[in-house]
Design a protein around this motif. Structure first.
Motif, PDB file in Angstrom:
ATOM      1  N   MET A   1       0.700  -1.323  -0.096  1.00 23.97           N
ATOM      2  CA  MET A   1       0.071  -0.055  -0.194  1.00 23.97           C
ATOM      3  C   MET A   1       0.902   1.301   0.067  1.00 23.97           C
ATOM      4  SD  MET A   1      -2.932   0.518  -0.378  1.00 23.97           S
ATOM      5  CE  MET A   1      -4.049  -0.797  -0.131  1.00 23.97           C
ATOM      6  N   ASP A   2       2.112   1.072   0.671  1.00 29.70           N
ATOM      7  CA  ASP A   2       2.956   2.320   0.668  1.00 29.70           C
ATOM      8  C   ASP A   2       3.295   3.091  -0.847  1.00 29.70           C
ATOM      9  OD1 ASP A   2       3.032   2.673   3.253  1.00 29.70           O
ATOM     10  OD2 ASP A   2       5.022   1.617   3.354  1.00 29.70           O
ATOM     11  N   LEU A   3       3.275   2.219  -1.847  1.00 35.09           N
ATOM     12  CA  LEU A   3       3.565   2.601  -3.098  1.00 35.09           C
ATOM     13  C   LEU A   3       2.552   3.506  -3.769  1.00 35.09           C
ATOM     14  CD1 LEU A   3       5.729   2.616  -5.366  1.00 35.09           C
ATOM     15  CD2 LEU A   3       4.516   0.316  -6.228  1.00 35.09           C
ATOM     16  N   PRO A   4       1.124   3.202  -3.893  1.00 32.03           N
ATOM     17  CA  PRO A   4       0.161   4.106  -4.205  1.00 32.03           C
ATOM     18  C   PRO A   4       0.148   5.501  -3.726  1.00 32.03           C
ATOM     19  CG  PRO A   4      -0.877   2.365  -3.732  1.00 32.03           C
ATOM     20  CD  PRO A   4       0.614   2.024  -3.630  1.00 32.03           C
TER      21      PRO A   4
ATOM     22  N   ALA B   1      -0.917  -9.642   2.363  1.00 34.95           N
ATOM     23  CA  ALA B   1      -2.103  -9.261   2.794  1.00 34.95           C
ATOM     24  C   ALA B   1      -3.172  -9.130   1.714  1.00 34.95           C
ATOM     25  CB  ALA B   1      -1.992  -7.989   3.621  1.00 34.95           C
ATOM     26  N   LEU B   2      -4.375  -9.057   2.076  1.00 34.80           N
ATOM     27  CA  LEU B   2      -5.567  -8.902   1.137  1.00 34.80           C
ATOM     28  C   LEU B   2      -5.364  -7.805   0.362  1.00 34.80           C
ATOM     29  CD1 LEU B   2      -8.226 -10.615   0.574  1.00 34.80           C
ATOM     30  CD2 LEU B   2      -9.265  -9.088   2.149  1.00 34.80           C
ATOM     31  N   ALA B   3      -5.483  -6.522   1.228  1.00 32.50           N
ATOM     32  CA  ALA B   3      -5.430  -5.323   0.640  1.00 32.50           C
ATOM     33  C   ALA B   3      -4.223  -4.870  -0.380  1.00 32.50           C
ATOM     34  CB  ALA B   3      -5.108  -3.945   1.697  1.00 32.50           C
ATOM     35  N   ASP B   4      -2.852  -5.591  -0.073  1.00 34.76           N
ATOM     36  CA  ASP B   4      -1.711  -5.422  -0.757  1.00 34.76           C
ATOM     37  C   ASP B   4      -1.888  -6.164  -2.275  1.00 34.76           C
ATOM     38  OD1 ASP B   4      -0.466  -3.883   1.148  1.00 34.76           O
ATOM     39  OD2 ASP B   4       0.411  -5.399   2.073  1.00 34.76           O
ATOM     40  N   ARG B   5      -2.758  -7.376  -2.095  1.00 38.82           N
ATOM     41  CA  ARG B   5      -2.832  -8.143  -3.486  1.00 38.82           C
ATOM     42  C   ARG B   5      -3.549  -7.300  -4.519  1.00 38.82           C
ATOM     43  NH1 ARG B   5      -5.948 -12.843  -1.197  1.00 38.82           N
ATOM     44  NH2 ARG B   5      -5.046 -12.401   0.452  1.00 38.82           N
TER      45      ARG B   5
ATOM     46  N   PRO C   1      -4.578   6.274  -2.081  1.00 40.78           N
ATOM     47  CA  PRO C   1      -5.509   5.470  -1.515  1.00 40.78           C
ATOM     48  C   PRO C   1      -5.608   5.576   0.112  1.00 40.78           C
ATOM     49  CG  PRO C   1      -3.397   4.419  -1.690  1.00 40.78           C
ATOM     50  CD  PRO C   1      -3.443   5.606  -2.125  1.00 40.78           C
ATOM     51  N   CYS C   2      -5.980   6.817   0.488  1.00 42.08           N
ATOM     52  CA  CYS C   2      -6.222   7.093   1.897  1.00 42.08           C
ATOM     53  C   CYS C   2      -7.310   6.218   2.498  1.00 42.08           C
ATOM     54  CB  CYS C   2      -6.865   8.557   2.079  1.00 42.08           C
ATOM     55  SG  CYS C   2      -7.036   9.092   3.826  1.00 42.08           S
ATOM     56  N   ALA C   3      -8.508   5.933   2.181  1.00 44.71           N
ATOM     57  CA  ALA C   3      -9.470   5.268   2.608  1.00 44.71           C
ATOM     58  C   ALA C   3      -9.126   3.577   2.538  1.00 44.71           C
ATOM     59  CB  ALA C   3     -10.820   5.410   2.071  1.00 44.71           C
ATOM     60  N   LEU C   4      -8.365   3.216   1.381  1.00 39.97           N
ATOM     61  CA  LEU C   4      -7.756   1.982   1.121  1.00 39.97           C
ATOM     62  C   LEU C   4      -6.802   1.678   2.184  1.00 39.97           C
ATOM     63  CD1 LEU C   4      -8.554  -0.009  -0.774  1.00 39.97           C
ATOM     64  CD2 LEU C   4      -6.714   0.583  -2.350  1.00 39.97           C
ATOM     65  N   GLY C   5      -5.864   2.553   2.334  1.00 38.55           N
ATOM     66  CA  GLY C   5      -4.793   2.492   3.414  1.00 38.55           C
ATOM     67  C   GLY C   5      -5.181   2.440   4.807  1.00 38.55           C
ATOM     68  N   LEU C   6      -6.335   2.948   5.049  1.00 33.88           N
ATOM     69  CA  LEU C   6      -7.214   2.795   6.366  1.00 33.88           C
ATOM     70  C   LEU C   6      -8.082   1.496   6.458  1.00 33.88           C
ATOM     71  CD1 LEU C   6      -8.075   6.406   7.151  1.00 33.88           C
ATOM     72  CD2 LEU C   6      -6.350   5.297   8.211  1.00 33.88           C
ATOM     73  N   ALA C   7      -8.414   1.026   5.510  1.00 32.12           N
ATOM     74  CA  ALA C   7      -9.406   0.110   5.290  1.00 32.12           C
ATOM     75  C   ALA C   7      -9.034  -1.278   6.229  1.00 32.12           C
ATOM     76  CB  ALA C   7      -9.899  -0.199   3.857  1.00 32.12           C
TER      77      ALA C   7
END
Lengths: 789, 69
Positions: A207-210, A382-386, A427-433
């Motif tokens: 997630m850090d990349l986006p 992790a799910l979000a990182d996929r 991805p603010c919301a995505l990063g917090l999700a």
């Protein structure tokens, strides 16, 4: 304890207890001497000298839980001459003590705390904890600075949004925003850039990349526009992003810390002392275990665990080796027999000669295998990182398309809209999700007595898998009980009388099972001429009758008959995998008792529920194969799923074999399970387990039974559903943002309304979901009670 | 209106002082334990005289110490 309080005029404690509304709690005092705390070796290991000649150390106090505890501990510290300062941290259950060695010894302070009902233990995780504390402080500092910058940049943005103003003011505010945003990006936001770089280098995108792309885009384009005095500056959006994302990071760090702290406290409970017998005069002294050397003679009393590997010098006893081997039956041991660190001396005092200590012991070597196994474990993405690689690719392609498409109209407009797209998809919301949903779930789980170390374990737990159970202590209760009585009942009173005085586990199981039943009927007779044979049985005269209680071999020998192994009682009990004990009265075998380790009440139902969740339940135990097969039969498991007689190495191999076919969850409690726990996809350590298994496991349960395992798997599935829902929300928000940006309608004002709105949706969805619901009954949670919530 | 050129940097100076104070408090552990201090302030602060350690040692013996809490 009351006496101590009264002497010191500390009765206000009782008022405070009422103030807190805490339940009445029996204080536990151990009456230990704590001599080892004054040992130079101990002080060197656990205490710090201060420049003014005073010392300070940290102690883990069992049983602190409320405001009254703070008052007592800190008060006593100040009342006692020589104690400079005492500070309690109620969340971590540790007290920091500073004392003057010229006036008081640490052991005196520890005895004092013990007398108050707070047994003290040296705190062993101090180094790791200090490291985490430093990390957390750095993050909090970043959050604070990012927040201050955000507020001020927003003020300037408000002025800019509010309408026309003279050009010199506009330029002033724009340059002001730029200058303020620089530290926010360069210092506060550096964590994300560092993470993005590392993820690029390792090839595992996360997630850090986006996030880094969005922040860079906003800052670069804002700077360009400021310098060129044209277009939008985006600095308020960037500053807000950094602040919100850092908060998400902090939440993530805290959830990891809470479980780790709890695990370390349990580490501190491991025995820290050994009783050393001095060679010259036979005097016995408590010393820190670190001081024991090979060749030392140690005294181990009944109920204590053995501190080193060695050989028994004097004494005969029964040993509970279940921690090491998984064998639930007590092992008889006498002079010359080897003993291992970590086993518990059950019956009577032993003197052992230490042969190996510390990491050289069998437990120490097992711990090394644990570390190795956890290093080998493959990471699960992790799910979000996929979705990150696809997400980044799509965003970049769309931005490029926007830039090219609009370039036909106006090159600058194309760049404006392309950058707007890059910023709005940050991805603010995505990063917090993920962190928020997992944090909420882990918090709820802790309230139910389930401690999860790290969110990735929850994600892995949501998949169906092979669930391997260790038998001792997980499926069964882990203690010897009288399960069956065959033959005449009248012998019960005689057996009770004969066994009453013995500390042997079988004898104690007899007393526990028969004590209540017999006492009501007739006055219990007293036994005379009781003689015990280790590993055999007991012989006694009760009311003039000769009573023999013991193993078939022992009873056969005493009755002078060839053998009793074919006796129908014995055969019936052996068929049920119970340990047979024969009772002979006046030379005749009248009855027999079967001993075993009873199943937990919830075991059968929980196994059904696990199977309903799509998991395959298997047993992998170090216990005797016949016993394991019997447990499996009672649980309705196929014979192939039950394996007994497994050594720690076998267990590790079995887990690794099962891993080839899919996920494996290992549930265990002993040191013998530790390597397998570390190697499994998720290791679950159960209530009352050994410290080693706690360190190796990803999850540990503070409630007994296996019902919490079922609850854990269900909760994990619900938590992952919330994560997925959050991801969908934030992707939906991004679609809206992208559409607006591509059509050229997106302004920073719209962006700064959309973004917090999306984040708020994610926060609400995370904290309102009931991942680990409280049951309808009012069963108190062990964890909540301990924390005094 | 040109007073803004003076007032805003001044405001930022005040903000930086606040940020400085915040950083100081973080570095000195003010944010390490967020639970205990909230309870600690409920306790009264009455001073009593210090006791010699022998007295305390006598009290801490299990015979007088064991009991109900």
């Amino acid at each position: 304890m009351h006496a101590v309080l009264h002497e010191h005029g500390l009765t206000q404690y009782y008022d405070l207890i009422q103030l807190e509304g805490a339940k009445g709690r029996r204080a536990r005092t151990t009456g230990k001497t704590y001599e080892e705390l004054d040992d130079a070796a101990f002080l060197q290991l656990y205490a710090k000298p201060r420049p003014d000649g005073q010392w300070s150390t940290e102690l883990y106090l069992e049983g602190v839980h409320c405001a009254a505890c703070i008052w007592l501990v800190e008060r006593m510290g100040r009342e006692v001459d020589g104690v400079v300062d005492a500070r309690l941290d109620i969340g971590k259950q540790t007290a920091e003590l500073t004392w003057d060695p010229a006036k008081i010894q640490l052991s005196t302070i520890a005895r004092q705390l013990d007398a108050l009902g707070y047994p003290a233990h040296p705190f062993r995780g101090a180094e790791a904890r200090d490291l985490r504390r430093k990390e957390e402080r750095a993050l909090i500092a970043r959050i604070g600075v990012a927040g201050a910058i955000m507020a001020n940049v927003m003020l300037m943005a408000l002025a800019l949004y509010s309408g026309r103003m003279e050009p010199e003011f506009e330029a002033f505010f724009r340059w002001g925003s730029l200058v303020l945003t620089i530290p926010s990006i360069a210092w506060c936001g550096r964590v994300f850039f560092r993470g993005a770089l590392a993820s690029l280098r390792s090839g595992a995108l996360h997630m850090d990349l986006p996030i880094a792309i969005g922040l860079t885009a906003g800052f670069v384009w804002g700077t360009v526009n400021t310098v060129m005095a044209r277009g939008e500056i985006w600095f308020d959006t960037v500053a807000t992003l950094v602040f919100l994302l850092l908060i998400g990071r902090w939440v993530q760090q805290r959830q990891r810390r809470a479980a780790n702290d709890a695990a370390e406290l349990l580490f501190s409970l491991a025995p820290s002392t050994a009783r050393l017998v001095r060679q010259e005069d036979g005097e016995v002294r408590e010393v820190p275990v670190e001081r024991v050397k090979p060749g030392d003679v140690l005294e181990v009393r009944a109920g204590e665990s053995i501190p080193a590997d060695g050989v028994i010098e004097t004494g005969e006893s029964a040993l509970d080796t279940s921690l090491l081997t998984g064998e639930s039956r007590p092992i008889e041991a006498g002079p010359g027999d080897p003993v291992h660190a970590g086993t518990v001396n059950l019956a009577s005092m032993l003197r052992i000669r230490a042969e190996a200590t510390g990491t050289a012991t069998r437990v120490g070597r097992l711990m090394q295998a644990v570390e190795e196994a956890s290093r080998r474990r493959a990471p699960v993405v992790a799910l979000a990182d996929r979705i990150v690689p696809k997400f980044v690719a799509v965003v970049l392609v769309l931005a490029l398309a926007t830039a090219i498409g609009w370039a036909f109209v106006d090159v600058w407009a194309g760049l404006d809209h392309a950058f707007a797209l890059l910023i709005v998809t940050c991805p603010c919301a995505l990063g917090l999700a993920t962190p928020l949903a997992i944090h909420a779930a882990i918090g709820r789980a802790a309230g139910r007595g389930i401690l999860v170390k790290g969110g990735d374990a929850l994600e892995r737990l949501s998949h169906p898998a092979v669930v391997l159970f260790d038998k001792t202590g997980t499926l069964t209760q882990g203690r010897t009980e009288l399960l069956q009585w065959l033959g005449a009942d009248e012998a019960k009173a005689l057996v009770l009388a004969a066994e009453r005085s013995s500390a042997h586990p079988i004898a104690q199981a007899f007393v526990a099972a028969l004590g209540g039943a017999v006492a009501g009927e007739a006055p219990v007779a007293t036994a005379q001429r009781v003689s015990q044979t280790t590993g055999g049985g007991v012989e006694a005269d009760v009311d003039g009758r000769k009573v023999l209680v013991g193993s078939p071999v022992y009873v056969a020998q005493r009755l002078q008959v060839p053998e009793l192994a074919t006796h129908p009682f014995v055969q019936e009990l052996v068929a049920q995998a119970l340990t047979p004990v024969l009772i002979a009265v006046d030379g005749q075998v009248t009855s027999a008792a079967g001993f075993g380790d009873p199943l937990r009440d919830d075991a059968e139902q929980s196994v059904r529920e696990l199977q309903a969740l799509g998991c395959e339940v298997r047993i992998l135990s170090g216990d005797h194969p016949a016993v394991v097969a019997e447990v499996g039969r009672r649980l309705g498991l196929p014979e192939a799923a039950c394996r007994g007689g497994a050594t720690p190495e076998d267990k590790l191999a079995a887990v690794e074999e099962a891993l080839k076919h899919g996920f494996v969850f290992m549930v265990g409690d002993g040191v013998n399970d530790a390597a397998a726990l570390a190697a499994a996809t998720v290791g679950i350590s159960v209530h009352g387990g050994a410290e080693a298994s706690l360190a190796a496991a990803d999850v540990f349960l503070t409630r007994p039974g296996i019902q919490p395992v079922v609850e854990l798997l269900r909760g994990a599935r619900r938590a992952v559903r919330v994560v997925k829902r959050n991801i969908l929300f934030s992707l939906g928000y991004n679609t809206v943002g992208v559409t607006l940006a591509m059509s050229g309608l997106l302004t920073p004002l719209i962006g700064s309304i959309l973004m917090p709105f999306a984040s708020l949706t994610v926060v609400t969805s995370s904290y309102r979901s009931r991942t680990f619901p409280k049951p309808s009954g009012t069963e108190p949670s062990v964890w909540a009670a301990r924390r005094g919530r | 209106m040109s007073v803004l050129f003076l007032v805003i940097p001044l405001a930022l100076l005040i903000v930086s002082a606040a940020v400085g104070a915040f950083l100081w408090s973080v570095r000195h552990g003010q944010f390490d334990d967020l639970k205990t201090p909230g309870l600690r302030m409920l306790l009264d602060d009455t001073e009593t005289k210090a006791r010699p350690p022998e007295d305390v040692a006598a009290l801490a013996k299990p015979e007088s110490g064991a009991g109900e809490g």
